[in-house]
Motif scaffolding. Structure first.
Motif, PDB file in Angstrom:
ATOM      1  N   UNK A 146      -3.972 -11.107   5.688  1.00 40.32           N
ATOM      2  CA  UNK A 146      -4.285  -9.785   5.243  1.00 40.32           C
ATOM      3  C   UNK A 146      -4.127  -9.703   3.740  1.00 40.32           C
ATOM      4  N   UNK A 147      -4.780  -8.881   3.058  1.00 38.86           N
ATOM      5  CA  UNK A 147      -4.536  -8.723   1.819  1.00 38.86           C
ATOM      6  C   UNK A 147      -3.812  -7.327   1.682  1.00 38.86           C
ATOM      7  N   UNK A 148      -2.650  -7.138   0.901  1.00 40.52           N
ATOM      8  CA  UNK A 148      -1.964  -5.844   0.992  1.00 40.52           C
ATOM      9  C   UNK A 148      -1.062  -5.804  -0.134  1.00 40.52           C
ATOM     10  N   UNK A 149      -0.777  -4.628  -0.650  1.00 38.66           N
ATOM     11  CA  UNK A 149       0.024  -4.433  -1.843  1.00 38.66           C
ATOM     12  C   UNK A 149       1.170  -3.320  -1.373  1.00 38.66           C
ATOM     13  N   UNK A 150       2.529  -3.644  -1.423  1.00 41.17           N
ATOM     14  CA  UNK A 150       3.545  -2.650  -0.849  1.00 41.17           C
ATOM     15  C   UNK A 150       4.157  -2.123  -2.167  1.00 41.17           C
ATOM     16  N   UNK A 151       4.445  -0.907  -2.413  1.00 40.68           N
ATOM     17  CA  UNK A 151       5.293  -0.400  -3.482  1.00 40.68           C
ATOM     18  C   UNK A 151       6.108   0.575  -2.532  1.00 40.68           C
ATOM     19  N   UNK A 152       7.218   0.135  -2.223  1.00 37.32           N
ATOM     20  CA  UNK A 152       8.214   0.812  -1.437  1.00 37.32           C
ATOM     21  C   UNK A 152       8.915   1.956  -1.974  1.00 37.32           C
ATOM     22  N   UNK A 153       9.162   2.146  -3.296  1.00 34.76           N
ATOM     23  CA  UNK A 153       9.512   3.236  -3.665  1.00 34.76           C
ATOM     24  C   UNK A 153       8.497   4.353  -3.900  1.00 34.76           C
TER      25      UNK A 153
ATOM     26  N   UNK B 114     -12.775  -6.648  -6.330  1.00 36.79           N
ATOM     27  CA  UNK B 114     -12.428  -5.238  -5.862  1.00 36.79           C
ATOM     28  C   UNK B 114     -10.770  -5.178  -5.810  1.00 36.79           C
ATOM     29  N   UNK B 115     -10.493  -3.996  -6.197  1.00 35.49           N
ATOM     30  CA  UNK B 115      -8.912  -3.952  -6.188  1.00 35.49           C
ATOM     31  C   UNK B 115      -8.441  -3.406  -4.859  1.00 35.49           C
ATOM     32  N   UNK B 116      -7.274  -3.773  -4.347  1.00 37.04           N
ATOM     33  CA  UNK B 116      -6.462  -3.188  -3.449  1.00 37.04           C
ATOM     34  C   UNK B 116      -5.248  -2.756  -4.175  1.00 37.04           C
ATOM     35  N   UNK B 117      -5.022  -1.380  -3.993  1.00 36.79           N
ATOM     36  CA  UNK B 117      -3.962  -0.818  -4.636  1.00 36.79           C
ATOM     37  C   UNK B 117      -2.581  -0.688  -3.701  1.00 36.79           C
ATOM     38  N   UNK B 118      -1.604  -0.653  -4.356  1.00 39.53           N
ATOM     39  CA  UNK B 118      -0.433  -0.095  -3.669  1.00 39.53           C
ATOM     40  C   UNK B 118      -0.516   1.685  -3.619  1.00 39.53           C
TER      41      UNK B 118
END
Lengths: 114, 115
Positions: free
Chosen positions: B1-8, B102-106
């Protein structure tokens, strides 16, 4: 150089009405992307066009349609508007060259559905 | 899976402090691109930097620097000597060559710099 132009910048509609958002890409850019950003959320990909053909589709409702014209500008048509369609709609463009992955975003159209 | 995580979700700092915004991504692609965008209160998305998966060289641009580490799938962004004008939401994004870029954003990190 001029950036991506979106019109209108703000739009207020009633439920069940229709709306048309326009996007004019940077000169010589041949690819257009549409994103929807709900309040406090990240932008979500809706649809993209390359050389006037739809190239990819994301989570775009069936009530929405879009196209890219011969001058490369694009329009996002939204029908039977719902309250949940209230969002900031971004258009981005890119050029199918060495940096084809880099998208340049317009200022967005803020749609409010009452 | 494609994913971006910005925990803050939100960070507050006092002016002139340094601050680092974290970005962790997931992708199975070997060729991909990472970006940072700034979204000030006015709402537009301002491009800050692009990095491809083959270029792990860190970059510095004025008060901004980026640390890309494939080993930890991270692409962190540091602002040195923060200023009130840096207050914005910062998005990390991922795109890949399979498809249409296409972009996947956090989910973004809201940075508040206090005077």
């Amino acid at each position: 150089a001029a950036g991506v132009i979106q019109s209108p910048r703000h739009l207020i509609k009633e439920k069940r009405e229709t709306a048309t958002l326009k996007c004019y890409p940077i000169s010589r850019h041949d690819t257009v992307y549409w994103y929807q950003q709900g309040p406090g959320q990240d932008p979500q990909f809706l649809i993209s066009f390359y050389e006037k053909m739809q190239s990819d589709k994301g989570s775009i409702p069936d009530r929405f349609s879009a196209q890219q014209f011969s001058d490369y500008h694009s329009e996002l048509n939204m029908s039977s508007l719902e309250l949940g369609d209230s969002a900031l709609y971004f258009c981005a463009s890119s050029f199918s060259g060495p940096d084809t992955d880099t998208q340049y975003f317009g200022p967005g159209t803020r749609l409010t559905v009452l | 899976a494609q994913k971006v995580t910005q925990a803050q979700t939100e960070i507050s700092v006092v002016e002139k402090e340094d601050v680092t915004l974290d970005c962790v991504y997931e992708t199975r692609d070997t060729t991909y691109y990472l970006f940072w965008y700034k979204q000030p209160p006015s709402g537009e998305l301002v491009f800050l930097i692009r990095r491809n998966s083959f270029d792990e060289q860190n970059e510095i641009s004025g008060r901004y620097s980026w640390n890309f580490q494939k080993s930890t799938s991270s692409f962190n962004f540091t602002i040195t000597a923060s200023q009130v004008v840096d207050s914005a939401v910062y998005f990390c994004a991922l795109s890949f060559t399979s498809g249409t870029y296409k972009y996947i954003f956090g989910t973004g990190t809201r940075l508040k710099v206090l005077a």
